[in-house]
Write a protein that holds these residues in place. Structure first.
Motif, PDB file in Angstrom:
ATOM      1  N   PRO A 119     -39.442   9.046  37.099  1.00 25.48           N
ATOM      2  CA  PRO A 119     -39.789  10.125  38.039  1.00 25.48           C
ATOM      3  C   PRO A 119     -41.299  10.208  38.236  1.00 25.48           C
ATOM      4  N   PRO A 120     -41.751  10.792  39.323  1.00 29.28           N
ATOM      5  CA  PRO A 120     -43.196  10.944  39.540  1.00 29.28           C
ATOM      6  C   PRO A 120     -43.789  11.943  38.557  1.00 29.28           C
ATOM      7  N   GLU A 121     -45.063  11.748  38.254  1.00 28.86           N
ATOM      8  CA  GLU A 121     -45.749  12.686  37.358  1.00 28.86           C
ATOM      9  C   GLU A 121     -45.914  14.038  38.042  1.00 28.86           C
ATOM     10  N   GLY A 122     -45.888  15.084  37.264  1.00 30.33           N
ATOM     11  CA  GLY A 122     -46.092  16.424  37.777  1.00 30.33           C
ATOM     12  C   GLY A 122     -44.835  17.147  38.184  1.00 30.33           C
ATOM     13  N   GLY A 123     -43.690  16.451  38.152  1.00 29.06           N
ATOM     14  CA  GLY A 123     -42.435  17.086  38.535  1.00 29.06           C
ATOM     15  C   GLY A 123     -41.600  17.483  37.333  1.00 29.06           C
ATOM     16  N   ASP A 124     -40.302  17.635  37.565  1.00 30.10           N
ATOM     17  CA  ASP A 124     -39.408  18.073  36.499  1.00 30.10           C
ATOM     18  C   ASP A 124     -38.921  16.922  35.612  1.00 30.10           C
ATOM     19  N   GLY A 125     -39.131  15.697  36.044  1.00 33.02           N
ATOM     20  CA  GLY A 125     -38.547  14.581  35.310  1.00 33.02           C
ATOM     21  C   GLY A 125     -37.067  14.463  35.642  1.00 33.02           C
ATOM     22  N   LEU A 126     -36.420  13.465  35.069  1.00 33.27           N
ATOM     23  CA  LEU A 126     -34.992  13.298  35.330  1.00 33.27           C
ATOM     24  C   LEU A 126     -34.194  14.407  34.647  1.00 33.27           C
ATOM     25  N   PRO A 127     -33.163  14.924  35.297  1.00 30.37           N
ATOM     26  CA  PRO A 127     -32.312  15.933  34.650  1.00 30.37           C
ATOM     27  C   PRO A 127     -31.462  15.273  33.561  1.00 30.37           C
ATOM     28  N   GLU A 128     -30.945  16.085  32.676  1.00 29.14           N
ATOM     29  CA  GLU A 128     -30.121  15.559  31.588  1.00 29.14           C
ATOM     30  C   GLU A 128     -28.923  14.787  32.121  1.00 29.14           C
ATOM     31  N   ILE A 177     -28.032  10.997  31.011  1.00 26.41           N
ATOM     32  CA  ILE A 177     -26.715  10.652  30.455  1.00 26.41           C
ATOM     33  C   ILE A 177     -26.063   9.547  31.275  1.00 26.41           C
ATOM     34  N   SER A 178     -26.120   9.664  32.586  1.00 30.40           N
ATOM     35  CA  SER A 178     -25.503   8.667  33.462  1.00 30.40           C
ATOM     36  C   SER A 178     -26.125   7.291  33.260  1.00 30.40           C
ATOM     37  N   LEU A 179     -27.454   7.235  33.142  1.00 29.08           N
ATOM     38  CA  LEU A 179     -28.134   5.957  32.936  1.00 29.08           C
ATOM     39  C   LEU A 179     -27.773   5.359  31.580  1.00 29.08           C
ATOM     40  N   GLY A 180     -27.640   6.209  30.581  1.00 26.32           N
ATOM     41  CA  GLY A 180     -27.260   5.728  29.255  1.00 26.32           C
ATOM     42  C   GLY A 180     -25.858   5.140  29.257  1.00 26.32           C
ATOM     43  N   GLN A 181     -24.968   5.812  29.927  1.00 23.39           N
ATOM     44  CA  GLN A 181     -23.595   5.306  30.023  1.00 23.39           C
ATOM     45  C   GLN A 181     -23.567   3.998  30.793  1.00 23.39           C
ATOM     46  N   GLN A 182     -24.427   3.877  31.791  1.00 25.63           N
ATOM     47  CA  GLN A 182     -24.544   2.628  32.540  1.00 25.63           C
ATOM     48  C   GLN A 182     -25.037   1.496  31.634  1.00 25.63           C
ATOM     49  N   ALA A 183     -25.891   1.852  30.659  1.00 24.58           N
ATOM     50  CA  ALA A 183     -26.410   0.849  29.724  1.00 24.58           C
ATOM     51  C   ALA A 183     -25.394   0.481  28.647  1.00 24.58           C
ATOM     52  N   GLY A 184     -24.328   1.286  28.534  1.00 22.38           N
ATOM     53  CA  GLY A 184     -23.294   0.995  27.541  1.00 22.38           C
ATOM     54  C   GLY A 184     -23.232   1.968  26.386  1.00 22.38           C
ATOM     55  N   ALA A 185     -23.984   3.067  26.462  1.00 22.64           N
ATOM     56  CA  ALA A 185     -23.966   4.059  25.386  1.00 22.64           C
ATOM     57  C   ALA A 185     -22.631   4.792  25.373  1.00 22.64           C
ATOM     58  N   GLY A 186     -22.103   4.969  24.197  1.00 17.51           N
ATOM     59  CA  GLY A 186     -20.815   5.658  24.077  1.00 17.51           C
ATOM     60  C   GLY A 186     -20.856   6.719  22.993  1.00 17.51           C
ATOM     61  N   ALA A 202     -23.633  11.785  25.281  1.00 13.62           N
ATOM     62  CA  ALA A 202     -23.923  12.898  26.185  1.00 13.62           C
ATOM     63  C   ALA A 202     -24.358  14.142  25.414  1.00 13.62           C
ATOM     64  N   LYS A 203     -23.657  14.462  24.348  1.00 15.39           N
ATOM     65  CA  LYS A 203     -24.012  15.639  23.541  1.00 15.39           C
ATOM     66  C   LYS A 203     -25.364  15.438  22.873  1.00 15.39           C
ATOM     67  N   CYS A 204     -25.609  14.217  22.431  1.00 11.96           N
ATOM     68  CA  CYS A 204     -26.878  13.895  21.786  1.00 11.96           C
ATOM     69  C   CYS A 204     -28.043  14.150  22.732  1.00 11.96           C
ATOM     70  N   VAL A 205     -27.872  13.741  23.991  1.00  7.37           N
ATOM     71  CA  VAL A 205     -28.917  13.953  24.990  1.00  7.37           C
ATOM     72  C   VAL A 205     -29.075  15.438  25.291  1.00  7.37           C
ATOM     73  N   THR A 206     -27.951  16.108  25.512  1.00  7.21           N
ATOM     74  CA  THR A 206     -27.990  17.537  25.842  1.00  7.21           C
ATOM     75  C   THR A 206     -28.632  18.358  24.722  1.00  7.21           C
ATOM     76  N   ASP A 207     -28.353  17.987  23.483  1.00  6.49           N
ATOM     77  CA  ASP A 207     -28.906  18.721  22.334  1.00  6.49           C
ATOM     78  C   ASP A 207     -30.333  18.318  22.009  1.00  6.49           C
ATOM     79  N   ASN A 208     -30.851  17.303  22.719  1.00  4.52           N
ATOM     80  CA  ASN A 208     -32.210  16.823  22.431  1.00  4.52           C
ATOM     81  C   ASN A 208     -32.341  16.502  20.942  1.00  4.52           C
ATOM     82  N   THR A 209     -31.334  15.828  20.425  1.00  7.37           N
ATOM     83  CA  THR A 209     -31.185  15.623  18.988  1.00  7.37           C
ATOM     84  C   THR A 209     -32.392  14.976  18.332  1.00  7.37           C
ATOM     85  N   PHE A 210     -33.018  14.034  19.024  1.00  2.47           N
ATOM     86  CA  PHE A 210     -34.084  13.274  18.373  1.00  2.47           C
ATOM     87  C   PHE A 210     -35.477  13.656  18.858  1.00  2.47           C
TER      88      PHE A 210
END
Length: 231
Positions: free
Chosen positions: A153-162, A166-175, A179-187
């Motif tokens: 995303p461009p600098e100064g904005g909101d960035g990508l939404p959760e 999640i969608s990009l991660g699933q596209q990469a093969g994350a299972g 989704a919960k890990c991303v939503t919880d900002n676990t790391f």
């Protein structure tokens, strides 16, 4: 004449005693013990949440490639950094080739130097999400890195939404619970630790690239020469 003998009756007042010193000490000890236990539980939970390290990662980052590879490439990056994206476009294929051939392994350090460049601390959120992707394997993490750059995303904005992270991660093969890990900002805590460690090591810009511990210029030629020298 008989005399009546009057008997003076004294009122006997029984004083109420407070708790004994022994009892007071006992109460204090119990309260102190409960406080220590409670603080211990809180501290353990807090440390567990803030210090969680992704599966297939370490406190230093995410390793991609064969551990026995002669060249070790360290890449300090920020997913909000346009120059990092440009470096991936320039040298990503070269790095992939080194990993595939066993010539080099890469330790990715996803930092959060540019949180102030978005309104939602996107650098931290993206780095944390990459840790979630790492739990599905190094190959998934590597694909996720490319997808995050491709959709930077461009600098100064909101960035990508959760939802998009999640969608990009699933596209990469994350299972799993990605989704919960991303939503919880676990790391997020892991990201903060990586960023702090990098700063203490003198890393003050992204991308910073090192080969076998020596910083190199951010050019494809410099990368090739350094990896060749390590063979």
């Amino acid at each position: 004449m008989s005399k009546k003998t009057g008997r003076n009756t004294r009122s006997v007042v029984t004083a109420r005693r407070g708790p004994s010193l022994t009892a007071i000490i006992g109460i204090v000890v119990v309260l102190l013990f409960a406080g220590v236990v409670g603080f211990g539980v809180y501290r353990t939970q807090h440390q567990s949440n803030s210090g969680a390290v992704p599966v297939n990662a370490t406190a230093s980052g995410v390793l991609v490639g064969q551990a026995s590879a002669p060249a070790s490439i360290d890449i300090y990056l920020d997913f909000q950094c346009p120059v990092c994206r440009a470096y991936e476009q320039q040298s990503g294929a070269t790095i992939d080739g080194f990993i595939a051939s066993g010539a080099a392994k890469v330790l990715y350090h996803p930092l959060a130097f540019l949180d102030q460049s978005s309104t939602t601390k996107y650098s931290t959120r993206a780095s944390s999400a990459s840790g979630c992707a790492a739990q599905s394997g190094a190959a998934v993490f590597a694909k996720y890195v490319k997808l995050l750059y491709a959709n930077q995303p461009p600098e100064g904005g909101d960035g990508l939404p959760e939802s998009q992270l999640i969608s990009l991660g699933q596209q990469a093969g994350a299972g799993g619970d990605f989704a919960k890990c991303v939503t919880d900002n676990t790391f997020a805590g892991w990201t903060a630790a990586l960023t702090d460690a990098a700063s203490k090591a003198g890393i003050n810009a992204t991308p910073t690239v090192e080969v076998n511990g020596k910083q190199i210029d951010n050019t494809d030629e410099a990368l090739r020469q350094a990896v060749q020298a390590a063979k």
